[in-house]
Design a protein around this motif. Sequence first.
Motif, mmCIF file in Angstrom:
data_model
loop_
_atom_site.group_PDB
_atom_site.id
_atom_site.type_symbol
_atom_site.label_atom_id
_atom_site.label_comp_id
_atom_site.label_asym_id
_atom_site.label_seq_id
_atom_site.Cartn_x
_atom_site.Cartn_y
_atom_site.Cartn_z
ATOM 1 N N LEU A 48 0.806 -1.210 0.000
ATOM 2 C CA LEU A 48 0.000 0.000 0.000
ATOM 3 C C LEU A 48 0.843 1.267 0.000
ATOM 4 O O LEU A 48 1.740 1.443 0.832
ATOM 5 N N GLN A 49 0.539 2.146 -0.951
ATOM 6 C CA GLN A 49 1.179 3.463 -1.000
ATOM 7 C C GLN A 49 0.218 4.481 -0.382
ATOM 8 O O GLN A 49 -0.770 4.863 -0.996
ATOM 9 N N ARG A 50 0.504 4.909 0.819
ATOM 10 C CA ARG A 50 -0.392 5.832 1.508
ATOM 11 C C ARG A 50 -0.296 7.236 0.924
ATOM 12 O O ARG A 50 0.785 7.662 0.487
ATOM 13 N N PRO A 51 -1.399 7.980 0.942
ATOM 14 C CA PRO A 51 -1.364 9.372 0.480
ATOM 15 C C PRO A 51 -0.439 10.219 1.350
ATOM 16 O O PRO A 51 -0.144 9.863 2.500
ATOM 17 N N SER A 52 -0.025 11.346 0.818
ATOM 18 C CA SER A 52 0.863 12.252 1.556
ATOM 19 C C SER A 52 0.201 12.728 2.846
ATOM 20 O O SER A 52 -0.965 13.119 2.857
ATOM 21 N N GLY A 53 0.936 12.670 3.947
ATOM 22 C CA GLY A 53 0.444 13.158 5.225
ATOM 23 C C GLY A 53 -0.532 12.241 5.925
ATOM 24 O O GLY A 53 -1.070 12.595 6.974
ATOM 25 N N VAL A 54 -0.782 11.052 5.371
ATOM 26 C CA VAL A 54 -1.742 10.113 5.962
ATOM 27 C C VAL A 54 -0.998 9.053 6.775
ATOM 28 O O VAL A 54 -0.130 8.354 6.247
ATOM 29 N N ASP A 55 -1.322 8.963 8.068
ATOM 30 C CA ASP A 55 -0.698 7.968 8.932
ATOM 31 C C ASP A 55 -1.587 6.745 9.135
ATOM 32 O O ASP A 55 -1.092 5.636 9.328
ATOM 33 N N GLN A 56 -2.895 6.959 9.109
ATOM 34 C CA GLN A 56 -3.827 5.878 9.400
ATOM 35 C C GLN A 56 -4.777 5.644 8.223
ATOM 36 O O GLN A 56 -5.198 6.583 7.562
ATOM 37 N N TRP A 57 -5.091 4.382 7.995
ATOM 38 C CA TRP A 57 -6.107 4.032 6.999
ATOM 39 C C TRP A 57 -6.960 2.921 7.578
ATOM 40 O O TRP A 57 -6.534 2.162 8.441
ATOM 41 N N LEU A 58 -8.191 2.835 7.090
ATOM 42 C CA LEU A 58 -9.136 1.856 7.629
ATOM 43 C C LEU A 58 -9.304 0.656 6.703
ATOM 44 O O LEU A 58 -9.290 -0.489 7.149
ATOM 45 N N PHE A 59 -9.490 0.931 5.400
ATOM 46 C CA PHE A 59 -9.634 -0.138 4.414
ATOM 47 C C PHE A 59 -8.677 0.115 3.250
ATOM 48 O O PHE A 59 -8.352 1.266 2.946
ATOM 49 N N TRP A 60 -8.284 -0.977 2.618
ATOM 50 C CA TRP A 60 -7.419 -0.902 1.434
ATOM 51 C C TRP A 60 -8.047 -1.762 0.331
ATOM 52 O O TRP A 60 -8.180 -2.973 0.473
ATOM 53 N N GLN A 61 -8.460 -1.124 -0.746
ATOM 54 C CA GLN A 61 -8.932 -1.855 -1.923
ATOM 55 C C GLN A 61 -7.701 -2.184 -2.762
ATOM 56 O O GLN A 61 -7.151 -1.323 -3.435
ATOM 57 N N ASN A 62 -7.264 -3.430 -2.695
ATOM 58 C CA ASN A 62 -5.975 -3.775 -3.299
ATOM 59 C C ASN A 62 -6.087 -4.352 -4.705
ATOM 60 O O ASN A 62 -5.072 -4.548 -5.375
ATOM 61 N N THR A 63 -7.300 -4.603 -5.180
ATOM 62 C CA THR A 63 -7.497 -5.027 -6.568
ATOM 63 C C THR A 63 -8.957 -4.870 -6.959
ATOM 64 O O THR A 63 -9.838 -4.902 -6.098
ATOM 65 N N ASN A 64 -9.197 -4.691 -8.239
ATOM 66 C CA ASN A 64 -10.571 -4.721 -8.760
ATOM 67 C C ASN A 64 -10.749 -5.909 -9.694
ATOM 68 O O ASN A 64 -11.677 -5.955 -10.485
ATOM 69 N N GLN A 65 -9.832 -6.881 -9.585
ATOM 70 C CA GLN A 65 -9.826 -8.024 -10.493
ATOM 71 C C GLN A 65 -9.916 -9.354 -9.748
ATOM 72 O O GLN A 65 -9.434 -10.379 -10.229
ATOM 73 N N ALA A 66 -10.530 -9.357 -8.580
ATOM 74 C CA ALA A 66 -10.617 -10.594 -7.800
ATOM 75 C C ALA A 66 -11.722 -11.508 -8.311
ATOM 76 O O ALA A 66 -12.772 -11.047 -8.765
#
Length: 254
Positions: A206-224
């Motif tokens: 995961l490449q987090r956005p600039s200035g973002v320390d926390q994330w809740l969900f990660w959509q890692n593909t749209n091809q599952a």
Amino acid sequence: MTSKDIKNRIKTRDLTLLVIFLALVAWIRPTFHQSYGSDQSINQTSLDKTQSTATITGLDASHFQGEIDWNTVNHDGFKFAFVKATQGTDFTDPRYQENIDALKTTSLLFGSYHFFDPSQDALQQAKFFLQVTGKKHNLPPVLDVEITAGVDKATIQQNVLQWLTFVEKEISCTPIIYTSTDYWNQNLGDKFNRFPLWIADYTTSLQRPSGVDQWLFWQNTNQAKIDGVTTLVDHDIFNGNAEKLASATCGLNP
């Protein structure tokens, strides 16, 4: 038996073993290819299955996925789902109510999302979303922000904030922002840091956005490829364990 007879017998045996070996290879190869193959979506499925054993995983869907067997999804180890409810000021996903009704029969935690159009009235979009969804979700509502629709950055930020704050006040639950890393960096930024973030980033790390320390969900593909879903679908990872996921709910009773 002469030495010549022995040599002939050895050659015959070796030839027989070679034929058997080649027959086994011919039988095994197509089976292996069909099960795993070189297709990216099939390889992604194998990755998803592995991740499912180590992390809390789920999916998000809309009418584009057609009819979904949510009980199969539930029994395949997934823990949560988000379904599209609305878009803009007047579009309701044709399968929204069907998906919600089916999700209620499972143990999956679920939420609803609105596809945001920055060029349309944000307050009207928020009211329309709540009119359709009410409290038909136990996970927080989601604002899907991924297009600019020709609107400048300042207006996007103003409209997104208006939608988020109105919905938050109406249902006493802080909405989640869904967006990509690039979109966040170019159009949103630090003023939205107090909202939980769901990042769309189709990479292995995961490449987090600039200035973002926390994330809740990660959509890692749209091809599952997921059992119970007939089309390719978005696959998501929760940043935490089952207890944290349960605590992320709104306390609503859908």
